[in-house]
Design a protein around this motif. Structure first.
Motif, PDB file in Angstrom:
ATOM      1  N   ARG A   1       0.825  -1.213   0.000  1.00  0.00           N
ATOM      2  CA  ARG A   1       0.000   0.000   0.000  1.00  0.00           C
ATOM      3  C   ARG A   1       0.861   1.267   0.000  1.00  0.00           C
ATOM      4  N   GLN A   2       2.173   1.104  -0.045  1.00  0.00           N
ATOM      5  CA  GLN A   2       3.064   2.223   0.234  1.00  0.00           C
ATOM      6  C   GLN A   2       3.165   3.220  -0.920  1.00  0.00           C
TER       7      GLN A   2
ATOM      8  N   TYR B   1       7.168   1.399   8.663  1.00  0.00           N
ATOM      9  CA  TYR B   1       5.919   1.956   8.141  1.00  0.00           C
ATOM     10  C   TYR B   1       5.946   3.475   8.037  1.00  0.00           C
TER      11      TYR B   1
ATOM     12  N   SER C   1       0.955   4.396   4.031  1.00  0.00           N
ATOM     13  CA  SER C   1      -0.151   3.768   3.309  1.00  0.00           C
ATOM     14  C   SER C   1      -0.955   4.838   2.589  1.00  0.00           C
TER      15      SER C   1
ATOM     16  N   PHE D   1      -2.468   0.486  -5.313  1.00  0.00           N
ATOM     17  CA  PHE D   1      -2.104  -0.749  -4.607  1.00  0.00           C
ATOM     18  C   PHE D   1      -1.867  -1.866  -5.623  1.00  0.00           C
TER      19      PHE D   1
END
Length: 513
Positions: free
Chosen positions: A171-172, A226, A301, A440
């Motif tokens: 999702r990055q 993250y 994300s 994504f």
């Protein structure tokens, strides 16, 4: 008199023949309903006149209360099952799971909440305490649709013991202030140089037109994974946790690309293009910098854009956001780190599932769960009660309390993902959120995978978190200018001496490139 008796006897024979014929026809009809290929029957959880098949599932609960059974009753009717779900609050789940395992009271289907929980059960899996699934999945049309690359990430000694709940592999990306970029004449960055320039411009060129020096480029937090660091490291083609060099697996921080990423971050920090205290900044504070207009770039994300926007627009009604993923590094390529592709995993203990026949019935239930009709109930609820369909996608109702009470907990028992189980994708009327969902999928073309996911290291399982802190501290210290390359190299040697070299040896013992 004789002819009368003959007539009566003849009539009795005719009636007897008719009765026998009717019985034969009823038996044949019954065989047509109940007969058929035995293998196909193993896939039926219990259809037609069969009694519902009853079994128990243990799953983690993310909502405050145990859900109503409105949705469960629909699932049971469609699959002809009677399901008892043992709902366990998520923060207590691992303790309850370990207790059930120790007391031999696990139910027939057990969900494991993440990769670390799965690793804890590796010894029990190797001891044969859970069913291997490879011999059975070819009997189930829908279970065969599960992604091979994700299933391979859950194998133990090359064997499959789980069904997975899918997660986007990456999702990055970037969330950024599009209104700032438009004012400064900037497009979404496609190279690390362009990204650095955006960070500079958002810091130095008065993007909010306030006439004051009150903005900076990137908001980050105390998380090398993250937060921003690991994503930017991917742009530099740094391996994902572990990489291969000359046939040997080595940790990411022993590669030149990791060092190049630290240099890049050091430059961002020295120039003031990133919040100066990011190594001690929480995620809440990181997002607050972005929401209140202090910073213009958030890395993490991309799906967070909708919640960030909801808060930011209350502060500044004119705020405009956008999302972006593709940033080429010095090699001219784009890469992005990936997770193993699963959230929850479900396994089947031999202590409670005692026969193949019972296992096949349970697998048959999950096979039926992987159909659009059943999975839409589990994931979205009842149409026109919990959601509506717009352009072939599901839009949940605004009543979040209703959804928490009746629907969302059942998402924990999903198997597969929309791509494989056919359920509706979500509908988003906020365009950047819808765009993030597409990105994504696009990220899957550029994944940097962790080669150690299917491997096992006892030392890593026991000491990995403690040893990781050595490298985390050294990374921050280098970025902040507190140590030089010699100091970082010394930290790597310290990591190796305290067990890191043993982790390298153990991962390589069973690695084949």
């Amino acid at each position: 008199m004789l002819s009368c008796r003959k007539f009566v006897m003849g009539l009795m024979f005719v009636m007897l023949a008719m009765i026998l014929l009717a019985c034969n026809n009823e038996s044949a009809s019954s065989n047509e309903v109940e007969g058929g290929n035995d293998e196909d029957q193993s896939m039926d959880v219990g259809e037609g006149d069969q009694e519902p098949f009853a079994f128990t599932i243990m799953a983690n609960l993310h909502t405050p209360e145990v859900p109503a059974e409105t949705v469960l009753e629909e699932i049971e009717q469609l699959t002809n099952t009677e399901i008892e779900i043992q709902w366990v609050p998520d923060n207590n789940y691992e303790d309850r799971l370990n207790t059930a395992f120790a007391t031999n009271t696990l139910p027939e289907a057990v969900f494991l909440k993440n990769q670390s929980t799965f690793i804890q059960f590796r010894d029990a899996i190797q001891d044969g305490q859970f069913w291997e699934l490879d011999p059975y999945l070819d009997q189930f049309e829908n279970l065969q649709k599960l992604k091979d690359n994700v299933q391979d990430n859950t194998r133990v000694d090359g064997k499959l013991y789980t069904l997975y709940q899918g997660r986007p592999l990456s999702r990055q990306g970037i969330i950024y202030r599009k209104d700032w970029a438009d004012y400064l004449g900037l497009e979404a960055p496609t190279t690390t140089e362009e990204f650095f320039e955006m960070a500079r411009a958002f810091t130095e060129d008065d993007p909010n037109q306030s006439g004051s020096d009150n903005t900076f480029g990137i908001t980050d937090r105390n998380d090398l994974i993250y937060g921003a660091f690991k994503t930017i490291a991917s742009w530099f083609n740094t391996p994902n946790n572990w990489g291969e060099r000359e046939g040997e697996l080595l940790p990411e921080f022993m590669f030149d690309e990791y060092f190049e990423t630290m240099e890049y971050f050091k430059a961002l920090h020295e120039n003031g293009y990133i919040n100066q205290d990011f190594p001690v900044t929480s995620k809440v504070d990181q997002q607050e910098f972005f929401k209140n207009g202090s910073a213009g770039i958030y890395i993490g994300s991309m799906g967070d854009v909708v919640s960030i926007y909801s808060d930011a627009v209350t502060i500044n009604p004119d705020v405009e956001l956008d999302v972006h993923n593709y940033v080429e590094g010095p090699t001219g390529e784009y890469g992005i780190w990936s997770i193993p592709g699963y959230g929850n995993l479900v396994m089947f203990p031999k202590s409670s599932v005692e026969t193949e026949e019972e296992l096949l019935k349970i697998l048959g239930f999950f096979d039926q769960m992987m159909t659009p009709e059943v999975m839409n109930y589990a994931y979205w609820g009842i149409e026109d009660v919990h959601y509506e369909v717009i352009d072939g996608q599901a839009l949940p109702v605004d009543d979040t309390a209703l959804l928490d009470r009746e629907v969302r907990p059942y998402q924990a028992i999903e198997v597969g993902e929309a791509e494989t189980n056919g359920r509706y994708e979500g509908y988003f009327d906020y365009e950047p959120k819808a765009k993030s969902e597409d990105l994504f999928i696009d990220n899957e073309n550029y994944l940097i995978e962790d080669p150690t996911v299917p491997l096992y290291s006892e030392t890593f399982t026991r000491d990995g978190a403690r040893l990781e802190q050595i490298i985390t501290d050294a990374t921050y210290q280098y970025i902040l200018g507190q140590i030089d390359q010699a100091g970082f190299d010394a930290a790597v040697e310290n990591w190796k001496s305290q067990g890191g070299q043993q982790i390298i040896d153990e991962f390589n013992e069973n690695y084949s490139n």
